[in-house]
Design a protein around this motif. Structure first.
Motif, PDB file in Angstrom:
ATOM      1  N   ASP A 186      -8.543  -0.620  -3.381  1.00 58.04           N
ATOM      2  CA  ASP A 186      -8.735   0.022  -2.071  1.00 58.04           C
ATOM      3  C   ASP A 186      -7.867   1.254  -1.853  1.00 58.04           C
ATOM      4  O   ASP A 186      -7.752   1.751  -0.738  1.00 58.04           O
ATOM      5  CB  ASP A 186      -8.462  -1.001  -0.957  1.00 58.04           C
ATOM      6  N   ARG A 210       0.818  -1.193   0.000  1.00 55.50           N
ATOM      7  CA  ARG A 210       0.000   0.000   0.000  1.00 55.50           C
ATOM      8  C   ARG A 210       0.858   1.251   0.000  1.00 55.50           C
ATOM      9  O   ARG A 210       1.897   1.322   0.626  1.00 55.50           O
ATOM     10  CB  ARG A 210      -0.898   0.058   1.249  1.00 55.50           C
ATOM     11  N   ASP A 248      -4.513  -4.791  -4.006  1.00 51.99           N
ATOM     12  CA  ASP A 248      -4.915  -3.712  -3.092  1.00 51.99           C
ATOM     13  C   ASP A 248      -4.880  -2.334  -3.753  1.00 51.99           C
ATOM     14  O   ASP A 248      -5.829  -1.555  -3.606  1.00 51.99           O
ATOM     15  CB  ASP A 248      -4.029  -3.743  -1.842  1.00 51.99           C
ATOM     16  N   TRP A 276     -13.482  -7.852   2.756  1.00 53.21           N
ATOM     17  CA  TRP A 276     -12.149  -7.340   2.399  1.00 53.21           C
ATOM     18  C   TRP A 276     -11.435  -6.808   3.633  1.00 53.21           C
ATOM     19  O   TRP A 276     -10.264  -7.142   3.876  1.00 53.21           O
ATOM     20  CB  TRP A 276     -12.294  -6.244   1.350  1.00 53.21           C
ATOM     21  N   GLU A 298      -3.261  -7.817   0.616  1.00 51.09           N
ATOM     22  CA  GLU A 298      -2.071  -6.993   0.412  1.00 51.09           C
ATOM     23  C   GLU A 298      -0.849  -7.828   0.053  1.00 51.09           C
ATOM     24  O   GLU A 298       0.067  -7.341  -0.621  1.00 51.09           O
ATOM     25  CB  GLU A 298      -1.782  -6.166   1.668  1.00 51.09           C
ATOM     26  N   GLU A 311      -7.712  -8.098   4.944  1.00 54.49           N
ATOM     27  CA  GLU A 311      -6.900  -7.250   4.076  1.00 54.49           C
ATOM     28  C   GLU A 311      -5.424  -7.625   4.023  1.00 54.49           C
ATOM     29  O   GLU A 311      -4.806  -7.541   2.958  1.00 54.49           O
ATOM     30  CB  GLU A 311      -7.063  -5.780   4.466  1.00 54.49           C
TER      31      GLU A 311
END
Length: 385
Positions: A204, A2, A200, A186, A194, A190
């Motif tokens: 998201d 992320r 991801d 989700w 990820e 998560e």
């Protein structure tokens, strides 16, 4: 992996929160245990004490000597995540315990929690997973968690279709109603999503989480792009309908790949801590659902996902560290009770809009997260004692 970028105001508030979440526990947690690989993270470097070390149960003793909140990742050559620890505040330490097979990897430090990070190549040697002995209880926990993750993914698709069908129909109110519930599965799992690296960011990412050079008009996809269209732009046109199709496609890909995810007892424990970090950096601050203000739904789902991992690992952890288990039971119960104060319908996922949660209440929620995050950061080490 992320990418998170915060506004100046929110970054200051988040840094303070992260110091509370990571600072106290981690200062006493990272002591450079025998055999640990030391990682010194600075604003302009990532120093790793060993470039070659045995596979199996690996301990990274991380110290952030920089001025920015940082993250440390162990990555496969294709950037899939092996293990990670986010939100390591300046001047704090963290211990990461993970089960890693023999092979070539990258250790990446990400000052400011942005970009690809400062990277060091490392090699793990030996028998790999075979050197990380598992008990029958550990194998049972992994098998049960794998079933849980797959079930959550499978249950997500029909809920997402309710949401995306409403978008395609141009029905703003129906789409708003379906939005938060479509995200629950989700949010519960998560860290597994990820670990794939590429899913991801497609489904998201927030607008300020786009990488440098990406164009929001072309490159921003997923739930939060549609969230903005619904609550801020208040329109659903051809572009949004195409985004709904893309979201369906990307999440269908996620569901197919979940069964192939690498899951170990330590990844379960570290994933539980990652979910609490998600709460600290996105939900408590109100950054995650900045348009819909449905943060408390995500918050609850993150806590549930973390608790599922803990509950499955409890038979092992109880043998090794019963005091830690008792403290985790206590703190999970306290945080769930606190969240239930904002649940307007006890039988469903209907929570108070987060914009109505005042500063004092947010501080109380943050304190509850901190109280759980501290002992939860020790779960992985307890599992492999």
């Amino acid at each position: 992996m992320r990418a998170v970028r915060l506004s100046v105001v929110t970054a200051a508030a988040t840094a303070a929160a992260l110091t509370a979440v990571t600072g106290c526990a981690e200062k006493s947690d990272a002591k450079g245990a025998d055999g640990a690989v030391t990682v010194i993270a600075k604003d302009d470097s990532c120093e790793v004490s060993k470039k070659e070390f045995p596979a199996g149960h690996v301990t990274l003793a991380v110290e952030n000597r920089g001025s920015k909140v940082t993250e440390v990742y162990v990555l496969h050559p294709d950037d899939r995540i092996v293990t990670e620890r986010e939100n390591i505040g300046p001047g704090t330490k963290a211990t990461i315990t993970a089960e890693i097979k023999a092979g070539d990897y990258t250790i990446a430090c990400k000052p400011g929690m942005v970009g690809d990070g400062i990277r060091q190549q490392v090699k793990l040697t030996g028998a790999g997973a075979a050197s990380a002995k598992r008990s029958p209880e550990m194998d049972a926990a992994v098998a049960a968690y794998r079933q849980y993750v797959q079930a959550q993914a499978d249950a997500t698709l029909p809920k997402v279709k309710v949401f995306t069908d409403a978008v395609r129909a141009g029905n703003i109110e129906a789409a708003k109603k379906a939005y938060a519930e479509s995200r629950i599965g989700w949010e519960r799992t998560e860290p597994v999503a990820e670990s794939f690296g590429d899913i991801d960011p497609k489904v998201d990412v927030r607008e300020d989480g786009l990488e440098e050079g990406q164009d929001p008009a072309k490159d921003w996809t997923g739930w939060h792009r549609l969230e903005k269209a619904l609550w801020k732009d208040k329109k659903l046109g051809a572009a949004e309908k195409q985004l709904a199709d893309t979201l369906d496609k990307d999440l269908a890909d996620w569901v197919k790949r979940v069964g192939k995810a690498e899951i170990t007892p330590t990844s379960m424990a570290n994933g539980a801590k990652e979910l609490l970090d998600e709460v600290a950096t996105g939900k408590v601050t109100g950054e995650e659902e900045r348009y819909s203000h449905t943060d408390l739904v995500d918050f609850k789902a993150n806590v549930e996902g973390a608790q599922k991992s803990f509950d499955l690992l409890k038979p092992v952890a109880t043998k090794n560290d019963p005091k830690l288990v008792a403290e985790l039971d206590k703190q999970f119960a306290a945080l769930n009770a606190l969240l239930d104060k904002y649940r307007t319908d006890k039988t469903s996922y209907v929570f108070t809009s987060y914009e109505k949660v005042g500063p004092a209440q947010r501080k109380e929620l943050s304190d509850g997260v901190n109280a759980l995050a501290e002992p939860l950061s020790k779960l992985a080490a307890a599992v492999v004692k």
